[in-house]
Write an enzyme that holds these catalytic residues in place. Structure first.
Site, short mmCIF file in Angstrom:
data_model
loop_
_atom_site.label_atom_id
_atom_site.label_comp_id
_atom_site.label_asym_id
_atom_site.label_seq_id
_atom_site.Cartn_x
_atom_site.Cartn_y
_atom_site.Cartn_z
N ASP A 1 0.86 -1.17 0.00
CA ASP A 1 0.00 0.00 0.00
C ASP A 1 0.91 1.23 0.00
O ASP A 1 2.13 1.12 -0.14
CB ASP A 1 -0.99 -0.03 1.17
CG ASP A 1 -0.34 0.18 2.53
OD1 ASP A 1 0.90 0.32 2.62
OD2 ASP A 1 -1.09 0.20 3.53
N HIS A 2 0.32 2.38 0.16
CA HIS A 2 1.06 3.64 0.11
C HIS A 2 2.09 3.79 1.24
O HIS A 2 3.07 4.50 1.10
CB HIS A 2 0.08 4.82 0.15
CG HIS A 2 -0.84 4.76 1.32
ND1 HIS A 2 -1.97 3.95 1.34
CD2 HIS A 2 -0.80 5.36 2.53
CE1 HIS A 2 -2.58 4.07 2.51
NE2 HIS A 2 -1.89 4.91 3.25
N CYS B 1 2.57 -3.52 4.03
CA CYS B 1 1.72 -2.40 4.40
C CYS B 1 2.30 -1.86 5.70
O CYS B 1 3.40 -2.24 6.08
CB CYS B 1 0.25 -2.79 4.51
SG CYS B 1 -0.21 -3.91 5.85
N GLY B 2 1.59 -1.00 6.38
CA GLY B 2 2.13 -0.41 7.59
C GLY B 2 2.56 -1.44 8.62
O GLY B 2 3.67 -1.42 9.12
N THR B 3 1.67 -2.39 8.92
CA THR B 3 1.98 -3.44 9.89
C THR B 3 2.27 -4.79 9.24
O THR B 3 2.78 -5.69 9.89
CB THR B 3 0.81 -3.66 10.87
OG1 THR B 3 -0.33 -4.13 10.13
CG2 THR B 3 0.47 -2.39 11.63
N GLY B 4 1.88 -4.95 8.00
CA GLY B 4 1.99 -6.24 7.33
C GLY B 4 0.79 -7.13 7.57
O GLY B 4 0.60 -8.11 6.86
N GLY C 1 -2.78 -6.40 7.60
CA GLY C 1 -3.95 -6.29 6.74
C GLY C 1 -3.74 -6.87 5.36
O GLY C 1 -4.58 -7.63 4.85
N HIS D 1 8.34 -25.00 7.58
CA HIS D 1 7.28 -25.77 8.22
C HIS D 1 5.91 -25.58 7.59
O HIS D 1 5.07 -26.48 7.68
CB HIS D 1 7.20 -25.44 9.71
CG HIS D 1 8.38 -25.93 10.48
ND1 HIS D 1 8.41 -25.96 11.85
CD2 HIS D 1 9.59 -26.41 10.08
CE1 HIS D 1 9.56 -26.43 12.26
NE2 HIS D 1 10.31 -26.71 11.20
N ARG E 1 6.40 -34.53 8.30
CA ARG E 1 5.23 -34.26 9.14
C ARG E 1 4.61 -32.91 8.83
O ARG E 1 3.42 -32.71 9.01
CB ARG E 1 5.61 -34.35 10.63
CG ARG E 1 6.46 -33.22 11.14
CD ARG E 1 6.81 -33.42 12.63
NE ARG E 1 7.40 -32.24 13.22
CZ ARG E 1 8.67 -31.86 13.13
NH1 ARG E 1 9.52 -32.62 12.44
NH2 ARG E 1 9.11 -30.78 13.72
N HIS E 2 5.43 -31.98 8.30
CA HIS E 2 4.92 -30.65 7.96
C HIS E 2 4.00 -30.72 6.75
O HIS E 2 3.05 -29.96 6.63
CB HIS E 2 6.07 -29.68 7.72
CG HIS E 2 7.02 -29.61 8.87
ND1 HIS E 2 6.64 -29.14 10.12
CD2 HIS E 2 8.31 -29.97 8.99
CE1 HIS E 2 7.67 -29.21 10.94
NE2 HIS E 2 8.70 -29.72 10.28
N ARG F 1 0.50 -31.40 7.78
CA ARG F 1 -0.16 -30.22 8.37
C ARG F 1 -0.52 -29.21 7.30
O ARG F 1 -1.57 -28.58 7.37
CB ARG F 1 0.74 -29.64 9.44
CG ARG F 1 0.89 -30.61 10.60
CD ARG F 1 1.93 -30.20 11.58
NE ARG F 1 2.08 -31.25 12.60
CZ ARG F 1 3.17 -31.43 13.30
NH1 ARG F 1 4.21 -30.65 13.14
NH2 ARG F 1 3.22 -32.39 14.20
#
Length: 149
Positions: A12-13, A69-72, A74, A102, A136-137, A140
């Site tokens: 984003d911006h 984005c700002g926090t990653g 959203g 994993h 095993r991963h 999952r």
């Protein structure tokens, strides 16, 4: 999984500058950066940016995606709504390596307001240098894929 060396990048911006730095860096590592923008600081909705990048990964056109984005958070949530996408937000290299080893993650999300440039590049390198361990991963991951319906 596709064997292409193409990695889509979007943001984003709030994360244009860091996205461009990451795009330049991954090319020095031998990857082809597919930077789909945005190019201006005008407000840009992160759900659209995350979805567009995720569709390029899900289609096989790009092997991985790196979104910001700002926090990653959203943009990661939006990307994960696309079938076939496993994206994690990471603020340090250990988690970036683990989501590949994993969880067979095919997308990485970074918060541009959370980490600085040097740490972001370390996170990207950890993600790109890791390989899915299977075993095993794989069981999952198959359980996660079954949730897609």
């Amino acid at each position: 999984m596709t064997t292409t060396t193409r990695i889509v990048l979007s943001s984003d911006h709030a994360a244009i500058a860091l996205r461009r730095i990451i795009a330049a860096h991954i090319t020095t590592l031998g990857w082809e950066a597919v930077d789909i923008g945005p190019t201006t600081a005008e407000s840009t909705p992160y759900p659209e940016r995350g979805e567009e990048a995720a569709r390029l990964v899900a289609s096989g056109d790009c092997r991985f995606g790196i979104i910001l984005c700002g926090t990653g958070q959203g943009i990661m949530m939006a990307a994960n709504k696309v079938t076939g996408i496993r994206c994690g937000v990471c603020a340090e290299p250990f988690s970036a390596r683990m989501i590949r080893q994993h969880n067979n993650a095919n997308m990485l999300s970074i918060g541009a307001r959370v980490v600085g440039e040097s740490l972001a590049l370390d996170i990207v390198e950890a993600f790109l240098s890791a390989e899915f361990e299977g075993g095993r991963h794989a069981t999952r991951v198959a359980m996660i894929e079954a949730l897609e319906g």
